[in-house]
Design an enzyme around this catalytic site. Structure first.
Site, PDB file in Angstrom:
ATOM      1  CE  LYS A  29      -3.789   1.934   2.812  1.00 33.70           C
ATOM      2  NZ  LYS A  29      -4.637   1.668   4.000  1.00 33.70           N
TER       3      LYS A  29
ATOM      4  CB  SER B 281      -7.309   4.094   3.283  1.00 42.70           C
ATOM      5  OG  SER B 281      -6.535   3.325   4.188  1.00 42.70           O
TER       6      SER B 281
ATOM      7  CB  SER C 293      -8.100   1.261   6.093  1.00 37.97           C
ATOM      8  OG  SER C 293      -8.691   2.518   6.296  1.00 37.97           O
TER       9      SER C 293
END
Length: 470
Positions: free
Chosen positions: A80, A155, A179
């Site tokens: 990520k 996210s 997330s």
């Protein structure tokens, strides 16, 4: 709209990460063939999904030719884009500065790669991970492969979208308010937020006053999630926590399960509540004891969490040039980031008490779990919204009200530090995935994984490839 996916007859096939490991070890495919298949799949769906932040194919190809040792040796993945990876910039889901390539892997990426995983690049997220939907005004939205009109959550949206679409078997995600669990829930995946401190973390996350962020992965199968934590534990072991160890199937112990469909002022939609109670009935049929209870959340929690969350935004805005370099331009930040920062400025006098209550929430949780083994809630309060519903260019008050209405259940475990897992146990009336969340006391991931294996055997985690291929 038909699902978008990249499954096909290549070196990846329809295998999960454990299946790919077995195929590489058998000699049926090479690491290079697997990585090339993943590259082709990412290129096939990544742009349409808006899921890729940075590609690093040349480095991945070189690594695949001589993969690092480790259980996942040669298995492709993404990190990520809020975690440092050597040679790649870290843009935090935005374009408010021009990031320089990281000089070295962050602590998480170092641990992650030590399991043998090959990093092909970085996945997209919402700006700083603040929103539960990644819809950047210039970079574009991250779309849900089950239906491109809907958000992929956030996210860790890019990671989840690519795993659900079959481009990768698993990908890094992290969770500061849901997330890992939110994108897992809306993309039909397994997403475990581990106990606070379970895995190695980058320095900035370790130094938070209340360490709300936890790193992990999103996967399509329970065994992949269990295998990841087993292997990560071999690289990094927190001696203050009981080991997870080898979890390979359902547990025998019948559990005391609390069922909750209400949160502080934000209850689950009727359809979602009904589906949650349906899962509760299934658990009772399995022999578990299920009891409907009031939410174990103090009335102040939502306001406290929002204020603490806004502190992270204020830090990012105020310290932007020092943290991200001279090209940082706050005028390019979205309304959610700026609105959160303003909210914190207006309420700084409340922050010490709010932070203290957040830190104390772990004691309230420990008391609750003295009477229950697991708590079941929906992961999210209503069905997955369409792109635009959480558009960060809207007025801050509009975005925040809509976020709080949807993300009503996940933040509690970020405050308490407890583990929680989202499982793809339901679908809404439109056929979109709806996750169900199970939480346990700190250090008790093993119980959650055993229960997840049991539910996976009982309920078909229907794959996205049941729809039309790309």
């Amino acid at each position: 709209m038909s699902p978008l996916h990249a499954f096909g007859d290549d070196a990846l096939g329809e295998l999960d990460a454990v299946g790919i490991v077995e195929r590489i070890r058998s000699g049926a495919v090479s690491s290079s063939e697997v990585v090339e298949a993943a590259i082709a799949r990412i290129d096939a769906v990544g742009d349409e999904l808006g899921a890729v932040a940075v590609r690093a194919y040349d480095a991945a190809r070189a690594e695949a030719a001589a993969p690092r040792p480790g259980y996942f040796s040669g298995v492709p993945t993404l990190v990520k884009d809020n975690s440092d990876v050597a040679g790649l910039p870290t843009q935090q889901g935005g374009d408010a500065w021009v990031g320089a390539p990281a000089e070295a892997d962050g602590d998480f990426a170092r641990m992650y790669r030590a399991t043998g995983l090959v990093v092909l690049g970085k996945s997209q997220l919402s700006e700083f991970g603040f929103s539960a939907s990644a819809e950047h005004p210039r970079l574009g939205p991250v779309r849900n492969p089950w239906n491109l009109e809907h958000t992929a959550g956030a996210s860790s949206s890019g990671a989840a979208a690519l795993v659900a679409a079959g481009a990768l078997p698993l990908a890094h995600a992290n969770d500061g308010g849901g997330s890992i669990r939110i994108p897992a829930a809306v993309n039909g995946l397994v997403g475990l937020k581990p106990t606070r401190g379970r895995l190695a973390q980058d320095k900035m996350l370790r130094e938070m006053p209340v360490r709300i962020v936890a790193d992990g992965v999103v996967t399509r199968t329970v065994r992949d999630t269990a295998a990841f934590y087993r292997e990560a534990e071999k690289v990094y072991r927190n001696l203050k926590l009981p080991p997870i160890g080898e979890i390979s199937g359902p547990g025998r112990r019948r559990l005391r399960i609390a069922l909750v469909t209400e949160s502080v002022g934000r209850d689950a939609a009727p359809e979602v509540a009904e589906l949650t109670h349906g899962v509760g009935k299934l658990l009772e049929q399995m022999g578990h004891r299920v009891e409907v209870v009031a939410p174990p959340v103090p009335d102040t929690f939502a306001d406290d969490f929002l204020l603490y969350w806004s502190l992270l935004s204020l830090f990012s805005v105020q310290m932007g040039k020092r943290t991200y370099g001279p090209t940082f331009d706050a005028s390019r930040l979205d309304n959610l980031t700026l609105g959160l920062a303003s909210h914190c400025r207006r309420n700084l006098h409340r922050l010490p008490l709010a932070t203290a209550r957040m830190a104390a929430s772990k004691r309230t949780s420990a008391k609750f779990f003295s009477g229950y083994d697991v708590v079941l809630t929906p992961t999210l309060a209503h069905s997955t919204p369409k792109i635009g519903h959480l558009d960060p260019t809207q007025p801050f008050e509009v975005i925040m009200d809509r976020l709080l209405d949807w993300v009503a259940f996940t933040p509690l475990q970020n405050a308490t530090g407890d583990p929680a897992i989202s499982l793809p146990l339901a679908r809404d009336a439109q056929g979109m995935p709806l996750g169900m969340m199970f939480a346990a006391k700190q250090g008790n991931e093993a119980t959650l994984l055993e229960l997840a294996f049991e539910l996976e055997e009982a309920v078909d985690f229907a794959p996205i490839q049941a729809g039309d291929p790309l």
